[in-house]
Motif scaffolding. Structure first.
Motif, PDB file in Angstrom:
ATOM      1  N   MET A  31      37.841  40.056  45.001  1.00 42.19           N
ATOM      2  CA  MET A  31      38.685  39.422  43.992  1.00 42.19           C
ATOM      3  C   MET A  31      39.180  40.493  43.032  1.00 42.19           C
ATOM      4  N   ALA A  32      40.207  40.160  42.259  1.00 45.59           N
ATOM      5  CA  ALA A  32      40.761  41.100  41.291  1.00 45.59           C
ATOM      6  C   ALA A  32      40.569  40.541  39.888  1.00 45.59           C
ATOM      7  N   VAL A  33      40.171  41.419  38.973  1.00 45.35           N
ATOM      8  CA  VAL A  33      39.962  41.020  37.586  1.00 45.35           C
ATOM      9  C   VAL A  33      40.717  41.984  36.678  1.00 45.35           C
ATOM     10  N   THR A  34      40.913  41.580  35.454  1.00 42.73           N
ATOM     11  CA  THR A  34      41.562  42.435  34.460  1.00 42.73           C
ATOM     12  C   THR A  34      40.857  42.277  33.128  1.00 42.73           C
ATOM     13  N   PHE A  35      40.761  43.382  32.405  1.00 46.40           N
ATOM     14  CA  PHE A  35      40.104  43.347  31.101  1.00 46.40           C
ATOM     15  C   PHE A  35      41.071  42.979  29.985  1.00 46.40           C
ATOM     16  N   GLU A  36      42.375  43.131  30.244  1.00 45.44           N
ATOM     17  CA  GLU A  36      43.408  42.783  29.275  1.00 45.44           C
ATOM     18  C   GLU A  36      44.430  41.878  29.939  1.00 45.44           C
ATOM     19  N   LYS A  37      45.078  41.040  29.170  1.00 42.33           N
ATOM     20  CA  LYS A  37      46.101  40.160  29.729  1.00 42.33           C
ATOM     21  C   LYS A  37      47.243  41.003  30.297  1.00 42.33           C
ATOM     22  N   TYR A  55      39.404  45.699  41.438  1.00 46.11           N
ATOM     23  CA  TYR A  55      38.897  44.915  42.550  1.00 46.11           C
ATOM     24  C   TYR A  55      37.377  44.881  42.521  1.00 46.11           C
ATOM     25  N   VAL A  56      36.828  43.694  42.720  1.00 43.99           N
ATOM     26  CA  VAL A  56      35.392  43.462  42.558  1.00 43.99           C
ATOM     27  C   VAL A  56      34.883  42.616  43.718  1.00 43.99           C
ATOM     28  N   ASP A  57      33.660  42.880  44.134  1.00 46.69           N
ATOM     29  CA  ASP A  57      32.988  42.062  45.135  1.00 46.69           C
ATOM     30  C   ASP A  57      32.425  40.812  44.443  1.00 46.69           C
ATOM     31  N   PRO A  58      32.829  39.596  44.852  1.00 47.98           N
ATOM     32  CA  PRO A  58      32.305  38.379  44.198  1.00 47.98           C
ATOM     33  C   PRO A  58      30.797  38.255  44.283  1.00 47.98           C
ATOM     34  N   ALA A  59      30.175  38.917  45.261  1.00 51.82           N
ATOM     35  CA  ALA A  59      28.706  38.928  45.397  1.00 51.82           C
ATOM     36  C   ALA A  59      28.117  37.521  45.471  1.00 51.82           C
ATOM     37  N   GLY A  60      28.825  36.627  46.150  1.00 49.60           N
ATOM     38  CA  GLY A  60      28.301  35.284  46.352  1.00 49.60           C
ATOM     39  C   GLY A  60      28.591  34.308  45.232  1.00 49.60           C
ATOM     40  N   HIS A  61      29.174  34.769  44.131  1.00 49.89           N
ATOM     41  CA  HIS A  61      29.478  33.865  43.013  1.00 49.89           C
ATOM     42  C   HIS A  61      30.772  33.099  43.297  1.00 49.89           C
ATOM     43  N   HIS A  62      30.796  31.835  42.904  1.00 49.71           N
ATOM     44  CA  HIS A  62      31.987  31.004  43.068  1.00 49.71           C
ATOM     45  C   HIS A  62      32.873  31.186  41.832  1.00 49.71           C
ATOM     46  N   VAL A  63      33.980  31.881  42.016  1.00 46.25           N
ATOM     47  CA  VAL A  63      34.869  32.231  40.903  1.00 46.25           C
ATOM     48  C   VAL A  63      36.272  31.743  41.210  1.00 46.25           C
ATOM     49  N   VAL A 120      41.982  37.168  38.108  1.00 40.39           N
ATOM     50  CA  VAL A 120      43.409  36.883  38.294  1.00 40.39           C
ATOM     51  C   VAL A 120      43.767  36.760  39.774  1.00 40.39           C
ATOM     52  N   TRP A 121      42.807  37.049  40.637  1.00 47.52           N
ATOM     53  CA  TRP A 121      43.017  36.934  42.083  1.00 47.52           C
ATOM     54  C   TRP A 121      41.713  36.404  42.659  1.00 47.52           C
ATOM     55  N   ALA A 122      41.753  35.162  43.138  1.00 47.55           N
ATOM     56  CA  ALA A 122      40.549  34.499  43.608  1.00 47.55           C
ATOM     57  C   ALA A 122      39.942  35.241  44.799  1.00 47.55           C
ATOM     58  N   PRO A 123      38.641  35.091  45.015  1.00 45.91           N
ATOM     59  CA  PRO A 123      37.980  35.772  46.133  1.00 45.91           C
ATOM     60  C   PRO A 123      38.593  35.411  47.473  1.00 45.91           C
ATOM     61  N   GLU A 124      38.740  36.404  48.335  1.00 45.54           N
ATOM     62  CA  GLU A 124      39.218  36.193  49.700  1.00 45.54           C
ATOM     63  C   GLU A 124      38.700  37.315  50.582  1.00 45.54           C
ATOM     64  N   GLY A 125      38.685  37.078  51.876  1.00 47.05           N
ATOM     65  CA  GLY A 125      38.177  38.064  52.816  1.00 47.05           C
ATOM     66  C   GLY A 125      39.160  39.187  53.063  1.00 47.05           C
ATOM     67  N   GLY A 129      37.058  50.052  50.316  1.00 51.99           N
ATOM     68  CA  GLY A 129      35.869  50.869  50.121  1.00 51.99           C
ATOM     69  C   GLY A 129      34.740  50.083  49.470  1.00 51.99           C
ATOM     70  N   GLU A 130      33.835  50.813  48.864  1.00 53.31           N
ATOM     71  CA  GLU A 130      32.692  50.179  48.197  1.00 53.31           C
ATOM     72  C   GLU A 130      33.130  49.629  46.845  1.00 53.31           C
ATOM     73  N   LEU A 131      32.966  48.326  46.658  1.00 53.11           N
ATOM     74  CA  LEU A 131      33.410  47.681  45.425  1.00 53.11           C
ATOM     75  C   LEU A 131      32.221  47.365  44.517  1.00 53.11           C
ATOM     76  N   PRO A 132      32.435  47.434  43.191  1.00 59.21           N
ATOM     77  CA  PRO A 132      31.374  46.996  42.276  1.00 59.21           C
ATOM     78  C   PRO A 132      31.134  45.502  42.430  1.00 59.21           C
ATOM     79  N   ALA A 133      29.915  45.080  42.258  1.00 62.43           N
ATOM     80  CA  ALA A 133      29.555  43.680  42.453  1.00 62.43           C
ATOM     81  C   ALA A 133      29.664  42.907  41.146  1.00 62.43           C
ATOM     82  N   CYS A 134      30.244  41.734  41.221  1.00 63.79           N
ATOM     83  CA  CYS A 134      30.333  40.845  40.058  1.00 63.79           C
ATOM     84  C   CYS A 134      28.923  40.452  39.617  1.00 63.79           C
TER      85      CYS A 134
END
Length: 275
Positions: free
Chosen positions: A1-7, A13-21, A41-46, A53-58
């Motif tokens: 999934m994709a996240v942002t710290f500012e609007k 890009y982050v690994d959802p790590a099993g969390h429903h987001v 801002v971008w829901a989890p998808e495969g 590469g290696e993504l940080p885990a949510c």
């Protein structure tokens, strides 16, 4: 999934790590200074692992305490920016503040304020740092950045009407040459193809391979082709839509056809004798 710290800020890009987001949810994302609140801002998808590469885990959903801390830090950054701008004017320094960052979990210091600024040359800001540290009660780190980085920090709208590439999806800057504009049939005047930072637009670089592939497959301008509307002459290319512009014989009508819908035609006026 994709996240942002500012609007409308940089995508991470982050690994959802099993969390429903879902889009709009606030989650905790690991950083060098500890977990921080970010918005999905971008829901989890495969996706293919090799693409990212290696993504940080949510670290899971943000709690009320996390959201309260994030809100307080944003308020402090806003107040700090007012203070910095005021002291810059008082010291009559030739610098422009473009961004403020605040770290309340620094490994070595209790609080740190990072000030990003632009200037035409090196600036002696020793007195400014002293006064800022006294007013803000924090360690001060002033960082001079270039025009492209400044535009990434401030954000904005590009010539295309969308959010700037550098402040959203681009992760690194690459050199851009005027040759790329020529290959994409754009004006050779640098002022016509420059971005908000005053440098050549970044999209000239990462879109260039698409134009190269198109030229290899598309019929050349001036060549004869057959289209669903009839035979005609290619008078232009439209790379974004993967189509060619054709002037149809007889009617003179100009039509745009997908590459898959055209095929080469023998020159209508080829009167050379054939064996």
């Amino acid at each position: 999934m994709a996240v942002t710290f500012e609007k409308h800020g940089q995508l991470h890009y982050v690994d959802p790590a099993g969390h429903h987001v879902s889009v709009g949810d606030h989650v905790l994302v690991p950083t060098e200074e500890g977990p921080e609140v970010a918005q999905c801002v971008w829901a989890p998808e495969g996706v293919q692992q090799a693409d990212f590469g290696e993504l940080p885990a949510c670290l899971g959903p943000a709690s009320d305490a996390d959201l309260a801390r994030d809100k307080a830090n944003r308020k402090f950054r806003s107040q700090a920016r007012v203070v910095v701008n005021r002291l810059v004017r008082e010291h009559e320094l030739p610098m422009k503040v473009v961004g403020i960052d605040y770290l309340d979990r620094h490994k070595e210091f209790h609080r740190e304020v990072v000030v990003y600024f632009t200037a035409p040359h090196r600036v002696d800001f020793r007195l400014l740092v002293r006064d800022l540290a006294k007013v803000l009660q924090a360690r001060i780190d002033l960082r001079q950045i270039g025009a492209r980085d400044a535009t990434r920090v401030t954000g904005g709208i590009g010539n295309c009407g969308r959010d700037l590439c550098c402040s959203t999806h681009l992760t690194r800057f690459e050199p851009v040459a005027m040759r790329l504009a020529k290959d994409q049939d754009l004006p050779s005047n640098p002022l016509r193809v420059q971005g908000a930072c005053g440098r050549l637009m970044c999209c000239l670089k990462y879109e260039h391979p698409l134009y190269q592939d198109f030229v290899k497959k598309a019929p050349k301008i001036g060549s004869r082709v057959k289209t669903p509307e009839g035979e005609g002459k290619v008078i232009g290319h439209s790379v974004p839509s993967d189509s060619v512009v054709v002037r149809v014989d007889g009617t003179g009508e100009v039509t745009r056809c997908l590459q898959a819908d055209v095929c080469p035609a023998r020159k209508a006026f080829d009167t050379r004798p054939r064996n």
